[in-house]
Design an enzyme around this catalytic site. Sequence first.
Site, short mmCIF file in Angstrom:
data_model
loop_
_atom_site.label_atom_id
_atom_site.label_comp_id
_atom_site.label_asym_id
_atom_site.label_seq_id
_atom_site.Cartn_x
_atom_site.Cartn_y
_atom_site.Cartn_z
N PHE A 106 0.85 -1.19 0.00
CA PHE A 106 0.00 0.00 0.00
C PHE A 106 0.89 1.24 0.00
CE2 PHE A 106 -2.82 3.12 2.06
CZ PHE A 106 -3.92 3.00 1.22
N ASP A 186 1.63 -5.38 8.59
CA ASP A 186 0.44 -4.59 8.30
C ASP A 186 -0.70 -5.56 8.02
OD1 ASP A 186 -1.63 -3.11 7.14
OD2 ASP A 186 -0.26 -1.65 6.26
N TYR A 211 -11.86 -0.42 9.74
CA TYR A 211 -13.00 0.00 8.89
C TYR A 211 -13.19 -0.91 7.68
CZ TYR A 211 -9.21 2.44 6.41
OH TYR A 211 -8.04 2.75 5.77
N LYS A 212 -12.31 -1.92 7.51
CA LYS A 212 -12.43 -2.81 6.37
C LYS A 212 -13.25 -4.03 6.80
CE LYS A 212 -8.37 -0.84 4.18
NZ LYS A 212 -6.93 -0.80 4.05
N ARG A 358 -11.52 -5.34 -8.27
CA ARG A 358 -11.36 -6.01 -6.98
C ARG A 358 -12.73 -6.36 -6.43
NH1 ARG A 358 -7.98 -3.10 -2.27
NH2 ARG A 358 -9.92 -1.93 -2.34
C1 LIG Z 1 -6.22 0.43 3.88
C2 LIG Z 1 -4.76 0.32 4.15
C3 LIG Z 1 -4.09 1.29 4.90
C4 LIG Z 1 -4.83 2.56 5.31
O1 LIG Z 1 -4.47 3.04 6.53
P1 LIG Z 1 -5.16 4.31 7.22
O2 LIG Z 1 -4.02 5.13 7.64
O3 LIG Z 1 -5.94 3.77 8.38
O4 LIG Z 1 -6.04 5.00 6.22
C5 LIG Z 1 -2.77 1.07 5.22
N1 LIG Z 1 -2.11 -0.04 4.80
C6 LIG Z 1 -2.72 -0.97 4.04
C7 LIG Z 1 -1.98 -2.19 3.60
C8 LIG Z 1 -4.06 -0.80 3.68
O5 LIG Z 1 -4.66 -1.72 2.90
#
Ligand SMILES: *Cc1c(COP(=O)(O)O)cnc(C)c1O
Length: 389
Positions: A106, A186, A211-212, A358
Amino acid sequence: MRDRFVLPPGVLYLDGNSLGALPAGVADALVAVGEEWGDHLIEGWGADGWWDRPCSLGARLAPLLGAAGDEVVVCDSTSVNIFKAVAAALALVPGRRVVVAERATFPGDLYVLEGLLELLGGYELRLVDGPFDPASPGAGIPLESAIDDATAVVLATHVDFRSAHLHDMRALTELAHRHGAVVVWDLAHSAGAVALELDDCAVDFAVGCTYKYLNGGPGAPAFLYAARRHLASARQPLAGWHGHLEPFAFSPAYKPATGIRRFLTGSPPIVAFAALDAALAVWDEVEREQVFAKGRALSALLIDLVDDRCPELEVATPRNPARRGSHVALRHGAARALVAALGRRKVIADFREPDLVRIALTPLYQGFTDVWDAVTALRAVLDDLGGAA
Ligand SMILES: *Cc1c(COP(=O)(O)O)cnc(C)c1O
């Protein structure tokens, strides 16, 4: 469990890995926290347990992570928690200067990592092109081969946000430890989606979103895990008063709280916590393993039906169920147009650059018929596209 969620009628929701659906109990929980606030004002910090909520919610989340209750805290965003966790990890291996991560991870994780390393100075960021980078499938070296005796920290994304490739957490953590490195995982696309055994895998630190697949709501706070063996010595640079040993002493000198609380910085989002707490209630009623097994069965069905009915879509997700998370990526040159056309049919999936559709499998509120309906919709939009061309 579908009745525990509020979904708009006629909508087929396949995007629960970006924002989970609304749990039915959330609206009441938000009213209730409003009443706490209105009735108790400042007293709510004690009377309603607000002060301890980052830790009590962490303890509630811990079983889903395979962690002990005192190893998890809920606070800030995943991005901010990466900053804190990687900084704490680096401090455990002074003298080492190399941080290893995947280029395909990400991008926000990389931005935070680069910012931290620039601030600290003197570090090298070693990015590898993982084998499941969908932009160059089959290319690159695996994360494993970039880890050596110079590695300080490995930042590894458990489930890749594009391909859904799932790392072997136990093997990778063991490998890093053999080289004397510290691992930060992560778990953004893992928590609530796949089985996790952080303690059993001897993980050092982990962060992730709520939130996922945990349905905590837009902007819901993230979590941070630190193994108990690191709690006494771990230091993080965003030290703040909520992480102080005696916050109400208002001493000019920082003394970290004992335990996981030291990962807190400032005042936590109590209103958002109420939504997350209500969202986590569903996990008290289900067998986690059953949910994750259904998730694998849903993605297996999707892959089979796509192979059968939509051969122009290339499955960009590992076919081995042990190596994938809970979404399926489908590659097509017109992916963006396909996702838009699905949306016009009230089928909500998402597009990821450059060419991926996706589709998230969320077993708590999806059934197998939803997968059939999703593939029927995919077939129809592919036909429309062919007709238009
Ligand atoms: C969704 C996601 C994030 C987002 O993190 P926020 O800071 O909470 O918005 C970070 N890392 C990965 C791998 C993600 O999929």
